[in-house]
Structures are given as C-alpha cells and as structure tokens.
Enzyme design. Structure first.
Site, PDB file in Angstrom:
ATOM      1  CB  CYS A  81      -0.984  -0.055   1.153  1.00 17.25           C
ATOM      2  SG  CYS A  81      -2.398   1.005   0.871  1.00 17.25           S
ATOM      3  CG  HIS A 175      -2.846  -3.155   4.185  1.00 19.94           C
ATOM      4  ND1 HIS A 175      -1.890  -2.499   4.919  1.00 19.94           N
ATOM      5  CD2 HIS A 175      -3.516  -2.203   3.509  1.00 19.94           C
ATOM      6  CE1 HIS A 175      -1.974  -1.199   4.689  1.00 19.94           C
ATOM      7  NE2 HIS A 175      -2.960  -0.993   3.840  1.00 19.94           N
ATOM      8  CD  GLU A 177      -0.144  -5.433   6.288  1.00 24.43           C
ATOM      9  OE1 GLU A 177      -0.109  -6.061   5.218  1.00 24.43           O
ATOM     10  OE2 GLU A 177      -0.415  -4.235   6.355  1.00 24.43           O
TER      11      GLU A 177
HETATM   12  N1  LIG Z   1      -3.321   1.900   3.587  1.00 26.79           N
HETATM   13  C1  LIG Z   1      -2.419   2.676   3.066  1.00 26.79           C
HETATM   14  O1  LIG Z   1      -1.224   2.436   3.141  1.00 26.79           O
HETATM   15  C2  LIG Z   1      -2.941   3.929   2.420  1.00 26.79           C
HETATM   16  C3  LIG Z   1      -1.950   4.642   1.574  1.00 26.79           C
HETATM   17  C4  LIG Z   1      -2.283   6.111   1.517  1.00 26.79           C
HETATM   18  N2  LIG Z   1      -3.433   6.379   0.716  1.00 26.79           N
HETATM   19  C5  LIG Z   1      -1.065   6.883   0.997  1.00 26.79           C
HETATM   20  O2  LIG Z   1      -1.162   7.662   0.112  1.00 26.79           O
HETATM   21  O3  LIG Z   1       0.003   6.675   1.509  1.00 26.79           O
END
Ligand SMILES: NC(=O)CC[C@H](N)C(=O)O
Length: 196
Positions: A81, A175, A177
C-alpha cells in the site's frame, strides 16, 4: 539454512502486523528506524500507512538516501500500500514534495481505489502462490497504472494491477498482514532466501 533477517521500516504505519507475519513465515523480523539498523538486515518490508508522512519522516531521520542506496544495490524489498507508493519510480496524485525511493519501473496512482470508507476486502489470485486466492485488505489503496518491460504483474483486481515484482522488489496495493494469511510474506521470505 539460517532464517533471513528482515526489517520492517518503522517510521510510520502498521509495523507490528508485518513483524508477526514475517515471524510466522520463518524470518527473523525486527523494526528498522535508523541507517545503522538498515545496514544489519538482509531485506526490508515497507508497511502501509500514509506515504506522504513516511516520505517526510524518511527525510527527517536521514533514511531517504540510505534506503535508496540499499534498494539500488539489490536488497530485497516488499512494499504494501503506502509501501508500494514508496517503491514507484513515478507517482500520480502524490503531493508535490513527496519523495519515493523508486525501485520498480511503474507508475502508481495514489488513493486510486477511493477513500477510507470505500475500503474493502477481496480474494486475489496471485501468480506464484498456491492454495487458492489470497485475502487482500484495500485501505485507500493505490493501483498500478502502467509498468515497464522488466516488471512482472502478479495480480489484478477489477482490471487494475495490484501486485508486481521487478527482480528483488515486490509490491502489493493491499495489506496481506491484516488477514492472518501469511502466504504473501512467505513468498517474499522465499525471494529473500533465494538471493542469500
Ligand atoms: N493503507 C495505506 O497504506 C494507504 C496509503 C495512503 N493512501 C497513501 O497515500 O500513503
């Protein structure tokens, strides 16, 4: 064979869950905040969180250049992410002053799957992982808009690329995890072992 030492970048984000998932996948897992701690690990996980904050803290803690150097030198890295955003060579919808480490020849669109309240869970078919689809949690998740020739697409969701690999560098929009399904971490630990 001894278990590889895998750090989790602990500037910001869901560090603890990754430490648990890595330990379950037979790695020695530890948080990494400083350059001397980075120097001691075989590989690194960059967690989810907020990539703009992570980028700011990386600069503040003197970690940006050491991280870029290790990635360039071929250290295996897995970003989830916000971690995927950090590994993108190019970013769409990032903040102007936002830094990434690069490492994967891809363009990533930040917040592509929508806002916090549009978060969702989905079953993801993941090339190279057996035993059925993996569980993925998407929280303000990015997607991969396009990739260069050296990048392997490992998974898509709803027509969008959500998992990629370029050599030793792995990234997922979601994610794993947070699900108790440790197969993506095990896949990464195997990548690390293969390079040791
Ligand atoms: N769950 C996440 O890691 C979100 C990422 C977040 N939208 C960002 O720009 O970093």
């Amino acid at each position: 064979m001894t278990n590889p030492v895998i750090g989790v970048l602990a500037l910001q984000g869901d560090v603890r869950e990754h430490l648990i998932a890595l330990a379950a996948a037979d790695a020695v897992a530890r948080p990494v905040r400083r350059p001397d701690e980075l120097a001691e690990v075989d590989a690194l996980v960059i967690p989810g969180g907020e990539s703009t904050t992570m980028s700011k803290l990386a600069v503040l803690f003197g970690m940006l250049e050491p991280l870029r150097e290790r990635v360039k030198a071929g250290m295996p890295v897995y970003g989830t992410c916000a971690g995927m955003i950090m590994l993108a060579d190019k970013l769409l919808d990032g903040r102007e002053d936002q830094e990434t480490l690069g490492g994967i020849d891809m363009i990533v669109r930040r917040n592509a799957f929508g806002r916090q309240n549009e978060s969702f869970e989905a079953k993801i078919d993941f090339a190279g992982i057996e035993g059925g689809p993996v569980e993925g949690v998407f929280i303000r998740a990015p997607w991969v808009e396009s990739v260069g020739a050296p990048v392997e697409v490992l998974a898509t969701y709803d027509g969008h690329t959500v998992a990629v690999r370029q050599g030793n560098v792995l990234a997922t929009s979601f994610h794993p995890e947070l699900t108790g399904d440790d197969r993506v971490h095990a896949y990464f630990v195997d990548m690390v072992r293969a390079g040791l």
